[in-house]
Write a protein that holds these residues in place. Structure first.
Motif, short mmCIF file in Angstrom:
data_model
loop_
_atom_site.label_atom_id
_atom_site.label_comp_id
_atom_site.label_asym_id
_atom_site.label_seq_id
_atom_site.Cartn_x
_atom_site.Cartn_y
_atom_site.Cartn_z
N ASN A 101 110.39 32.92 26.23
CA ASN A 101 110.19 33.92 27.28
C ASN A 101 108.96 33.61 28.12
O ASN A 101 108.96 33.77 29.35
CB ASN A 101 110.04 35.31 26.65
CG ASN A 101 111.29 35.78 25.95
OD1 ASN A 101 112.39 35.29 26.21
ND2 ASN A 101 111.15 36.74 25.04
N GLU A 102 107.91 33.14 27.47
CA GLU A 102 106.64 32.88 28.15
C GLU A 102 106.77 31.74 29.16
O GLU A 102 106.28 31.83 30.29
CB GLU A 102 105.56 32.52 27.12
CG GLU A 102 104.24 32.09 27.71
CD GLU A 102 103.29 31.53 26.65
OE1 GLU A 102 102.34 30.81 27.02
OE2 GLU A 102 103.49 31.81 25.45
N ASN A 104 109.73 30.32 30.12
CA ASN A 104 111.04 30.36 30.78
C ASN A 104 111.77 29.02 30.63
O ASN A 104 112.23 28.41 31.59
CB ASN A 104 110.92 30.72 32.25
CG ASN A 104 112.27 31.08 32.86
OD1 ASN A 104 113.12 31.68 32.19
ND2 ASN A 104 112.49 30.73 34.11
N ARG A 124 116.73 30.92 23.68
CA ARG A 124 116.81 30.95 25.15
C ARG A 124 115.96 32.09 25.70
O ARG A 124 115.82 33.12 25.05
CB ARG A 124 118.26 31.15 25.58
CG ARG A 124 119.22 30.13 25.00
CD ARG A 124 120.63 30.36 25.48
NE ARG A 124 121.56 29.42 24.84
CZ ARG A 124 122.77 29.17 25.28
NH1 ARG A 124 123.22 29.80 26.35
NH2 ARG A 124 123.55 28.30 24.67
N PRO A 125 115.42 31.91 26.88
CA PRO A 125 114.69 33.03 27.49
C PRO A 125 115.60 34.25 27.61
O PRO A 125 116.77 34.13 27.98
CB PRO A 125 114.30 32.49 28.88
CG PRO A 125 114.35 31.01 28.74
CD PRO A 125 115.43 30.72 27.74
N GLU A 126 115.08 35.39 27.28
CA GLU A 126 115.87 36.63 27.36
C GLU A 126 116.29 36.91 28.80
O GLU A 126 115.53 36.67 29.74
CB GLU A 126 115.07 37.79 26.79
CG GLU A 126 114.83 37.67 25.28
CD GLU A 126 113.90 38.74 24.75
OE1 GLU A 126 113.34 39.50 25.58
OE2 GLU A 126 113.72 38.80 23.51
N SER A 128 118.28 35.35 30.60
CA SER A 128 118.54 34.16 31.41
C SER A 128 120.01 33.80 31.32
O SER A 128 120.61 33.82 30.24
CB SER A 128 117.70 32.98 30.92
OG SER A 128 118.08 31.80 31.59
N THR A 130 121.12 30.86 32.68
CA THR A 130 121.21 29.41 32.87
C THR A 130 121.98 28.78 31.72
O THR A 130 121.89 29.23 30.58
CB THR A 130 119.80 28.81 32.93
OG1 THR A 130 119.07 29.43 33.98
CG2 THR A 130 119.85 27.31 33.16
N TRP A 132 122.25 26.22 29.03
CA TRP A 132 121.28 25.39 28.32
C TRP A 132 122.00 24.46 27.35
O TRP A 132 123.16 24.64 27.02
CB TRP A 132 120.32 26.28 27.52
CG TRP A 132 119.60 27.30 28.33
CD1 TRP A 132 120.00 28.58 28.59
CD2 TRP A 132 118.35 27.15 29.01
NE1 TRP A 132 119.08 29.22 29.36
CE2 TRP A 132 118.06 28.37 29.64
CE3 TRP A 132 117.45 26.09 29.13
CZ2 TRP A 132 116.90 28.57 30.38
CZ3 TRP A 132 116.30 26.28 29.87
CH2 TRP A 132 116.03 27.51 30.49
N CYS A 223 110.55 22.06 23.98
CA CYS A 223 110.79 22.94 25.13
C CYS A 223 111.43 22.09 26.21
O CYS A 223 110.92 21.00 26.52
CB CYS A 223 109.49 23.53 25.68
SG CYS A 223 108.74 24.81 24.68
N ALA A 225 113.89 22.08 30.11
CA ALA A 225 114.49 22.79 31.25
C ALA A 225 114.88 21.77 32.31
O ALA A 225 114.55 20.58 32.21
CB ALA A 225 113.51 23.81 31.83
N ASP A 229 112.50 22.89 37.40
CA ASP A 229 111.75 24.01 36.83
C ASP A 229 110.65 23.58 35.88
O ASP A 229 109.76 24.38 35.56
CB ASP A 229 112.71 24.96 36.09
CG ASP A 229 113.79 25.52 36.99
OD1 ASP A 229 113.45 25.90 38.13
OD2 ASP A 229 114.97 25.57 36.57
#
Length: 264
Positions: A101-102, A104, A124-126, A128, A130, A132, A223, A225, A229
């Motif tokens: 979350n921090e 993304n 996964r980021p909450e 989101s 996208t 992945w 991590c 992405a 991004d």
């Protein structure tokens, strides 16, 4: 693997059966004998005998005449038992979800499996939407951040064992990458593959090793992405240090005080 296959203790039939189970991916809607043969390099006639045996034991299932093979209940049970043994993942979950979350970005754990890095858990980021990478995705060792973080944490003996699992051209480069990444990990705490050296030009990622007490070798937390991004600059300024802090917190919670990078 090349030297291991010459060892009289090596059970080639068992190894081929396990290679068939490893051929399945989460995105597959079943595999036929020909597809399995193409993925594993095992002759189709041998695949046919092995898939019959694996079906009889419940590790594969098969429908009617034109249906394809899928992983069966015995494989599912074995996977669930293995997952339950990875207690560090449960401890890591709140830390890694907060990290996702921090920054993304996708956060995950990968393990070495038959000469590749296999994603076994993701956060996964909450909120989101996208698309992945997900559990079951495989990455090469020398051209993925997860792979070089794992490699850099190995001892010399462990690295030499890994080399037997890699293609000959990759094995030849393994020692050089190992030397470089051990320095990188001790200096910054994380590793990442830059630019054209990455196996995927659309994804950027950073990784750091962790040595769980439950298994005999390191894993990689990462991590990742889309490159738009997650730039190299952002990896150095934010994401890499944040990942290292999260894994350091995990070490404290699990009592892993020693460095994940082997001493020799």
């Amino acid at each position: 693997m090349r030297d291991l296959e010459q060892d009289r203790r090596y059970a080639n039939t068992l190894a081929r059966g396990l290679r068939i189970l490893r051929a399945f991916r989460p995105s597959d809607n079943g595999l036929g004998n020909l597809e399995i043969s193409e993925r594993t390099g095992i002759p189709r006639s041998t695949v046919s005998r092995l898939t019959f045996t694996l079906c009889a034991l419940g590790y594969l299932t098969h429908g009617r005449h034109f249906d394809k093979y899928r992983l069966g209940p015995a494989a599912l049970a074995l996977g669930n038992i293995a997952s339950a043994a990875f207690g560090f993942v449960t401890v890591a979950s709140p830390l890694m979800q907060r990290l996702a979350n921090e920054v993304n970005a996708l956060v995950g754990v990968s393990i070495q499996d038959d000469g590749n890095m296999l994603i076994v858990k993701t956060w996964r980021p909450e909120e989101s939407h996208t698309i992945w990478l997900d559990v079951g995705y495989r990455m090469p060792v020398l051209t993925s951040s997860s792979g070089i973080a794992y490699l850099g944490a190995l001892s010399r003996e462990e690295r030499e064992k890994l080399e037997t699992l890699l293609p000959e051209d990759a094995a030849a480069d393994c020692a050089e990458v190992w030397d470089r990444e051990r320095v990188q990990l001790r200096r910054d705490g994380y590793a990442f593959v830059q630019g054209q050296a990455r196996y995927s030009q659309s994804i950027n990622a950073v990784a750091t090793p962790f040595h769980p007490s439950e298994i005999g070798e390191p894993v990689s937390f990462f991590c990742g992405a889309n490159v738009d991004d997650l730039s190299d600059a952002r990896i150095h300024s934010q994401v890499g240090p944040a990942l290292v802090r999260a894994v350091t917190s995990l070490k404290a919670l699990t009592g892993q005080a020693v460095s994940a990078v082997a001493s020799g």
